[in-house]
Design a protein around this motif. Structure first.
Motif, PDB file in Angstrom:
ATOM      1  N   LYS A  97      -6.792   7.096  12.891  1.00  0.00           N
ATOM      2  CA  LYS A  97      -8.010   6.798  13.645  1.00  0.00           C
ATOM      3  C   LYS A  97      -9.243   6.684  12.747  1.00  0.00           C
ATOM      4  CE  LYS A  97      -6.560   8.780  18.072  1.00  0.00           C
ATOM      5  NZ  LYS A  97      -6.803   9.836  19.081  1.00  0.00           N
ATOM      6  N   ASN A  98      -9.099   7.081  11.475  1.00  0.00           N
ATOM      7  CA  ASN A  98     -10.222   7.028  10.548  1.00  0.00           C
ATOM      8  C   ASN A  98      -9.932   6.092   9.369  1.00  0.00           C
ATOM      9  OD1 ASN A  98     -12.493   9.180  11.253  1.00  0.00           O
ATOM     10  ND2 ASN A  98     -10.522  10.044  11.858  1.00  0.00           N
ATOM     11  N   ASN A  99      -9.207   5.031   9.659  1.00  0.00           N
ATOM     12  CA  ASN A  99      -8.940   3.970   8.680  1.00  0.00           C
ATOM     13  C   ASN A  99      -8.289   4.476   7.397  1.00  0.00           C
ATOM     14  OD1 ASN A  99      -9.916   2.011  10.386  1.00  0.00           O
ATOM     15  ND2 ASN A  99     -11.930   1.899   9.448  1.00  0.00           N
ATOM     16  N   LEU A 100      -7.447   5.501   7.532  1.00  0.00           N
ATOM     17  CA  LEU A 100      -6.682   5.990   6.398  1.00  0.00           C
ATOM     18  C   LEU A 100      -5.205   6.080   6.795  1.00  0.00           C
ATOM     19  CD1 LEU A 100      -7.282   6.750   3.474  1.00  0.00           C
ATOM     20  CD2 LEU A 100      -7.389   9.142   4.180  1.00  0.00           C
ATOM     21  N   GLU A 101      -4.736   4.972   7.364  1.00  0.00           N
ATOM     22  CA  GLU A 101      -3.371   4.955   7.888  1.00  0.00           C
ATOM     23  C   GLU A 101      -2.311   5.119   6.802  1.00  0.00           C
ATOM     24  OE1 GLU A 101      -4.988   0.660   7.792  1.00  0.00           O
ATOM     25  OE2 GLU A 101      -5.712   2.640   8.344  1.00  0.00           O
ATOM     26  N   SER A 102      -2.687   4.959   5.546  1.00  0.00           N
ATOM     27  CA  SER A 102      -1.740   5.195   4.459  1.00  0.00           C
ATOM     28  C   SER A 102      -1.405   6.674   4.310  1.00  0.00           C
ATOM     29  CB  SER A 102      -2.308   4.671   3.133  1.00  0.00           C
ATOM     30  OG  SER A 102      -3.556   5.285   2.849  1.00  0.00           O
ATOM     31  N   GLN A 103      -2.115   7.544   5.030  1.00  0.00           N
ATOM     32  CA  GLN A 103      -1.848   8.983   4.979  1.00  0.00           C
ATOM     33  C   GLN A 103      -1.447   9.538   6.351  1.00  0.00           C
ATOM     34  OE1 GLN A 103      -1.661  10.703   2.202  1.00  0.00           O
ATOM     35  NE2 GLN A 103      -2.209   8.863   1.032  1.00  0.00           N
ATOM     36  N   CYS A 104      -0.884   8.686   7.183  1.00  0.00           N
ATOM     37  CA  CYS A 104      -0.430   9.113   8.515  1.00  0.00           C
ATOM     38  C   CYS A 104       0.436  10.363   8.426  1.00  0.00           C
ATOM     39  CB  CYS A 104       0.351   7.969   9.166  1.00  0.00           C
ATOM     40  SG  CYS A 104       1.095   8.414  10.750  1.00  0.00           S
ATOM     41  N   ILE A 105       0.156  11.337   9.293  1.00  0.00           N
ATOM     42  CA  ILE A 105       0.898  12.601   9.232  1.00  0.00           C
ATOM     43  C   ILE A 105       2.195  12.568  10.040  1.00  0.00           C
ATOM     44  CG2 ILE A 105      -1.154  13.986   8.784  1.00  0.00           C
ATOM     45  CD1 ILE A 105      -1.102  14.824  11.720  1.00  0.00           C
ATOM     46  N   ASN A 106       2.383  11.535  10.842  1.00  0.00           N
ATOM     47  CA  ASN A 106       3.573  11.488  11.694  1.00  0.00           C
ATOM     48  C   ASN A 106       4.679  10.590  11.156  1.00  0.00           C
ATOM     49  OD1 ASN A 106       2.603  13.240  13.756  1.00  0.00           O
ATOM     50  ND2 ASN A 106       1.300  11.584  14.518  1.00  0.00           N
ATOM     51  N   ALA A 107       4.356   9.723  10.194  1.00  0.00           N
ATOM     52  CA  ALA A 107       5.344   8.752   9.724  1.00  0.00           C
ATOM     53  C   ALA A 107       6.270   9.313   8.662  1.00  0.00           C
ATOM     54  CB  ALA A 107       4.639   7.513   9.185  1.00  0.00           C
ATOM     55  N   SER A 108       5.878  10.430   8.048  1.00  0.00           N
ATOM     56  CA  SER A 108       6.689  11.018   6.984  1.00  0.00           C
ATOM     57  C   SER A 108       6.730  12.523   7.130  1.00  0.00           C
ATOM     58  CB  SER A 108       6.127  10.641   5.606  1.00  0.00           C
ATOM     59  OG  SER A 108       6.825  11.310   4.577  1.00  0.00           O
ATOM     60  N   GLN A 109       7.818  13.113   6.700  1.00  0.00           N
ATOM     61  CA  GLN A 109       7.936  14.567   6.764  1.00  0.00           C
ATOM     62  C   GLN A 109       7.237  15.256   5.600  1.00  0.00           C
ATOM     63  OE1 GLN A 109      11.946  16.060   5.879  1.00  0.00           O
ATOM     64  NE2 GLN A 109      12.517  13.999   5.193  1.00  0.00           N
ATOM     65  N   TYR A 110       6.798  14.471   4.618  1.00  0.00           N
ATOM     66  CA  TYR A 110       6.146  15.042   3.445  1.00  0.00           C
ATOM     67  C   TYR A 110       4.636  14.819   3.508  1.00  0.00           C
ATOM     68  CZ  TYR A 110      10.934  15.122   1.716  1.00  0.00           C
ATOM     69  OH  TYR A 110      12.275  15.350   1.579  1.00  0.00           O
ATOM     70  N   GLU A 111       3.902  15.488   2.620  1.00  0.00           N
ATOM     71  CA  GLU A 111       2.440  15.366   2.546  1.00  0.00           C
ATOM     72  C   GLU A 111       2.094  14.099   1.783  1.00  0.00           C
ATOM     73  OE1 GLU A 111      -0.818  16.681   3.594  1.00  0.00           O
ATOM     74  OE2 GLU A 111       0.718  17.658   4.749  1.00  0.00           O
ATOM     75  N   ILE A 112       2.543  12.985   2.281  1.00  0.00           N
ATOM     76  CA  ILE A 112       2.344  11.716   1.594  1.00  0.00           C
ATOM     77  C   ILE A 112       2.549  10.609   2.619  1.00  0.00           C
ATOM     78  CG2 ILE A 112       4.778  11.509   0.916  1.00  0.00           C
ATOM     79  CD1 ILE A 112       3.843  10.337  -1.742  1.00  0.00           C
ATOM     80  N   GLY A 113       1.955   9.452   2.393  1.00  0.00           N
ATOM     81  CA  GLY A 113       2.119   8.342   3.317  1.00  0.00           C
ATOM     82  C   GLY A 113       3.519   7.768   3.294  1.00  0.00           C
ATOM     83  N   ALA A 114       3.795   6.874   4.243  1.00  0.00           N
ATOM     84  CA  ALA A 114       5.124   6.291   4.375  1.00  0.00           C
ATOM     85  C   ALA A 114       5.081   4.782   4.187  1.00  0.00           C
ATOM     86  CB  ALA A 114       5.710   6.621   5.751  1.00  0.00           C
ATOM     87  N   THR A 115       6.164   4.266   3.619  1.00  0.00           N
ATOM     88  CA  THR A 115       6.319   2.822   3.472  1.00  0.00           C
ATOM     89  C   THR A 115       7.800   2.478   3.496  1.00  0.00           C
ATOM     90  OG1 THR A 115       5.660   0.893   2.184  1.00  0.00           O
ATOM     91  CG2 THR A 115       6.373   2.818   0.942  1.00  0.00           C
ATOM     92  N   TYR A 116       8.085   1.202   3.469  1.00  0.00           N
ATOM     93  CA  TYR A 116       9.464   0.732   3.515  1.00  0.00           C
ATOM     94  C   TYR A 116      10.095   0.755   2.115  1.00  0.00           C
ATOM     95  CZ  TYR A 116       7.948  -1.184   8.004  1.00  0.00           C
ATOM     96  OH  TYR A 116       7.433  -1.326   9.271  1.00  0.00           O
ATOM     97  N   GLY A 117      11.383   1.067   2.068  1.00  0.00           N
ATOM     98  CA  GLY A 117      12.178   0.855   0.869  1.00  0.00           C
ATOM     99  C   GLY A 117      11.789   1.658  -0.346  1.00  0.00           C
ATOM    100  N   CYS A 118      11.201   2.821  -0.161  1.00  0.00           N
ATOM    101  CA  CYS A 118      10.739   3.625  -1.301  1.00  0.00           C
ATOM    102  C   CYS A 118      11.277   5.046  -1.258  1.00  0.00           C
ATOM    103  CB  CYS A 118       9.219   3.622  -1.384  1.00  0.00           C
ATOM    104  SG  CYS A 118       8.514   2.090  -1.989  1.00  0.00           S
TER     105      CYS A 118
END
Length: 377
Positions: A97-118
């Protein structure tokens, strides 16, 4: 289906793998019509990303047509052509909601953003270098391409990651009218960042790389001053003198994929070091006092001999991070659609998904002046 899979250090193979299916109610399944290889994919290719198992489907840049939708999906429908941003994000948490979707807390189980194939480290999502891919959070992440779009597949693919990265780099660094900007690295991201710096009003844009063909491309297409890192052991001092004390902003578009020292190589193999640090060290040497270093090249975890004292004693601001691409795509789409920016000159090769092994080898070695490769499933 066929997909590009990681098979060990500097090994990828196109394999038959199970096709994806709907897992959550807001998932969609996309038939990939084009995908591309990013410089960040080379980190996986080189075995620099932890938790990268053999057989993992790689790639995080793709466009395609929606084949199937989950029952709660309302944003897209079957048959829509979509851009798949490299970010995977829920759209509902504080960061989204604050334009920092690369750090979404729900997409990954770790304290890091999520992406495909990594790997499992970045959310454990299959990559986009495949015939089909599951796209989660489909009411937030995809960008639906308008039916009257005039953009080519090449241009649409650059909107998944490369172009947002370039524009976020100059925006986050606060590049403004009259600035001198040094951009380290003239791969696709560096070349696009050069364009973005001019658009933000930079008075002087300087490119540094060690590959002559890339520097030649930078001079020709972006009208920058370009210097080969290998031309002089005193290049940093020369550039600093030439800029009368250093640049206002230095943008590192290389990250850990730069040339490693022997110690960095051994440390990286032992997981004591996250790859090369040469480009960041160069940035500290060519930025002016009170200047800004912006890092968008991907780095690993820990680094020895980090020049913290150099930054502190000269009041340098260091900014960095995974680029939040999702919220930027609509604006950038309009810029490309109206031809205010023409990004496709960074694409040098087209090939079939079947030839991914050869494509990765070409991209890794920069054979045939390779800049960026588009693959068609």
């Amino acid at each position: 289906m066929k997909a590009v899979t990681y098979q060990g250090i500097k090994k990828v193979e196109v394999k038959e793998v199970p096709a994806p299916s709907i897992i959550h109610k807001d998932d969609i399944i996309v038939k990939v019509t084009a995908c591309s290889i990013c410089g960040s994919d080379l980190h996986c290719y080189h075995g620099m990303i932890p938790s990268m198992d053999e057989g993992y489907i790689v790639g995080h840049e793709g466009i395609g047509v929606v084949e199937e939708v989950g029952k709660d999906v309302t944003k897209v429908k079957k048959g829509d052509t979509i851009i798949i941003p490299y970010n995977i994000a829920c759209g509902k948490c504080y960061y989204c909601k604050n334009n920092l979707e690369s750090q979404c807390i729900n997409a990954s189980q770790y304290e890091i953003g999520a992406t495909y194939g990594c790997s499992r480290l970045l959310g454990d999502y299959d990559g986009t270098s495949a015939q089909y891919v599951r796209v989660p959070y489909a009411n937030f992440t995809p960008f639906v391409v308008p039916e009257n779009s005039e953009l080519t597949d090449d241009e649409l693919l650059l909107l998944t990651d490369a172009l947002p990265t370039a524009f976020w780099a100059v925006e986050d660094a606060g590049v403004k009218g009259g600035d001198t900007v040094i951009i380290i690295g003239s791969g696709p991201i560096g070349l696009l960042t050069q364009k973005a710096a001019w658009m933000k009003g930079a008075e002087r844009v300087i490119a540094i790389d060690y590959v002559d063909s890339r520097l030649e491309h930078a001079r020709k297409t972006n009208k920058v001053e370009a210097y080969n890192l290998n031309q002089s052991s005193e290049l940093a001092a020369i550039v600093k003198e030439m800029t009368r004390g250093g640049a206002d902003v230095v943008i590192d578009c290389v990250g850990m994929s730069g040339k490693m020292t022997p110690m960095e190589f051994v440390g990286s193999l032992l997981r004591l070091q996250g790859g090369a640090m040469g480009s960041l060290e160069l940035a500290t040497q060519v930025v002016r006092k009170g200047g800004i270093i912006q890092v968008v090249g991907v780095y690993g975890t820990r680094y020895n001999a980090f020049p913290l004292g150099d930054l502190f004693s000269r009041n340098i601001t260091l900014r960095m991070g995974m680029v939040p691409a999702i919220h930027m795509i609509p604006t950038l789409y309009d810029l490309v659609q109206t031809k205010q920016i023409k990004p496709a000159d960074v694409i040098s090769h087209h090939t079939s998904l079947e030839d991914a092994k050869e494509a990765y080898q070409m991209f890794d070695t920069q054979k045939d002046k390779c800049l960026k490769i588009i693959m068609k499933p």
